[in-house]
Design an enzyme around this catalytic site. Structure first.
Site, PDB file in Angstrom:
ATOM      1  N   LYS A 103      58.381  66.900  75.086  1.00 29.20           N
ATOM      2  CA  LYS A 103      59.054  66.668  76.361  1.00 29.20           C
ATOM      3  C   LYS A 103      58.642  65.353  77.016  1.00 29.20           C
ATOM      4  CE  LYS A 103      59.571  71.604  77.365  1.00 29.20           C
ATOM      5  NZ  LYS A 103      59.358  72.676  78.356  1.00 29.20           N
ATOM      6  N   ASN A 152      63.554  68.131  78.392  1.00 26.59           N
ATOM      7  CA  ASN A 152      63.621  69.318  77.534  1.00 26.59           C
ATOM      8  C   ASN A 152      65.020  69.537  76.968  1.00 26.59           C
ATOM      9  OD1 ASN A 152      64.886  70.367  79.917  1.00 26.59           O
ATOM     10  ND2 ASN A 152      64.369  72.433  79.231  1.00 26.59           N
ATOM     11  N   ASP A 176      63.848  72.704  83.214  1.00 28.24           N
ATOM     12  CA  ASP A 176      62.724  73.630  83.413  1.00 28.24           C
ATOM     13  C   ASP A 176      62.420  73.887  84.882  1.00 28.24           C
ATOM     14  OD1 ASP A 176      62.113  74.148  80.725  1.00 28.24           O
ATOM     15  OD2 ASP A 176      60.860  72.368  80.566  1.00 28.24           O
ATOM     16  N   ALA A 215      47.375  72.428  84.123  1.00 28.26           N
ATOM     17  CA  ALA A 215      47.879  71.140  84.605  1.00 28.26           C
ATOM     18  C   ALA A 215      48.436  70.306  83.460  1.00 28.26           C
ATOM     19  CB  ALA A 215      46.772  70.367  85.331  1.00 28.26           C
ATOM     20  N   GLY A 216      48.776  70.966  82.341  1.00 27.18           N
ATOM     21  CA  GLY A 216      49.376  70.261  81.215  1.00 27.18           C
ATOM     22  C   GLY A 216      50.847  70.001  81.463  1.00 27.18           C
ATOM     23  N   GLY A 217      51.648  69.918  80.391  1.00 25.51           N
ATOM     24  CA  GLY A 217      53.060  69.595  80.540  1.00 25.51           C
ATOM     25  C   GLY A 217      53.809  70.579  81.406  1.00 25.51           C
ATOM     26  N   GLY A 234      57.935  85.042  81.665  1.00 25.79           N
ATOM     27  CA  GLY A 234      58.757  83.842  81.674  1.00 25.79           C
ATOM     28  C   GLY A 234      60.161  83.994  81.129  1.00 25.79           C
TER      29      GLY A 234
END
Length: 281
Positions: free
Chosen positions: A47, A68, A104, A130-132, A242
């Protein structure tokens, strides 16, 4: 999910999955363009890489800093491009480009509203990761006007960098590193912890008691109930996985490719059958 949506729209298209190494993403995009693909979805770690590999970025991709969804388009005029999915025929000599989108962030907001009854403005949120995925979630939460955002990440420097980015882009946002001293409205897991049996918990139970949270959301959808969600429900939280976010980001991608409203009910049934019933989507 996507194939069910395509069938419902009467389109003789197919949605397929491919494993692509990060170093081969540019070649994969070029190959998809050469084969006249309608579009693509990208997942981590592609992404962020795709930001530099597409010729055009939608406002959504520029805002959230990730791609994405890719739509391939043909030039039809000096400053005009048309999606390949809306063309009856694409000439061999047509000039093509890849147009990047992000579905997203809005999908997360929609899922939180539908699955947990939460509107983002004014919420106190503990964000794990705190990643992608965490970065996109954090930027969306800050832009929507949450009252307080608490960032927790295994590598503190990454959380610090994200907090600095939020402060720069949304100066009025209230961001704090570490666990909150009091209750929150939502704990949001944006890490991959819980995907595999035996994973460590995504939060430190000694630092934050889930009984101080009103709701919990896990971006993971398979397994349908992670240990984090099980613990949250046991603590009395409203909880959701999710699946809703996946549904809405996929539905928006389908609309971007086809120019038509997505058959949400059909796509939801296919997705639920895949996650809960073990059949293909």
């Amino acid at each position: 999910m996507q194939n069910a949506g395509l069938a419902a729209l009467g389109l003789d298209w197919r949605y397929l999955a491919f494993d692509v190494r990060p170093e081969e993403l540019a070649a994969a995009l070029a190959g998809a363009r050469a084969m006249r693909f309608i579009g693509l979805n990208l997942t981590v770690p592609h992404k962020l890489l795709a930001l530099e590999l597409v010729e055009a970025l939608d406002a959504s991709a520029r805002t959230w800093g990730a791609v994405n969804t890719v739509r391939f388009e043909a030039r039809v005029g000096p400053d005009a491009w048309r999606p390949l999915g809306l063309l009856e025929e694409v000439p061999d000599t047509a000039e093509l480009r890849a147009h990047g989108f992000n579905t997203d962030a809005d999908a997360l907001e929609t899922a939180l509203r539908e699955d947990l009854g939460l509107a983002l403005p004014g919420l106190r949120v503990l964000l794990l990761g705190a990643g992608g995925a965490g970065r996109t979630a954090a930027l969306k939460l800050a832009s929507a006007g949450v009252a307080a955002l608490f960032l927790v990440n295994r590598t503190r420097s990454k959380a610090e960098a994200l907090a600095a980015e939020i402060a720069r882009r949304y100066p009025g946002a209230r961001v704090q590193l570490g666990y909150p001293p009091g209750p929150v409205d939502l704990v949001l897991n944006a890490t991959s912890l819980g995907l595999r049996p035996g994973d460590a918990p995504p939060w430190d139970a000694a630092a934050f008691d889930l009984r101080r949270a009103g709701a919990a959301y896990d971006m993971i959808y398979r397994p349908a109930e992670t240990p984090f969600l099980a613990a949250a429900r046991a603590a009395g939280c409203r909880a959701a996985n999710g699946l809703g976010m996946l549904l809405h980001q996929g539905a928006r991608a389908l609309e971007i490719w086809t120019g038509r409203p997505a058959p949400l009910a059909v796509m939801r049934r296919a997705l639920e059958a895949s996650v809960y019933g073990g059949t293909g989507a």
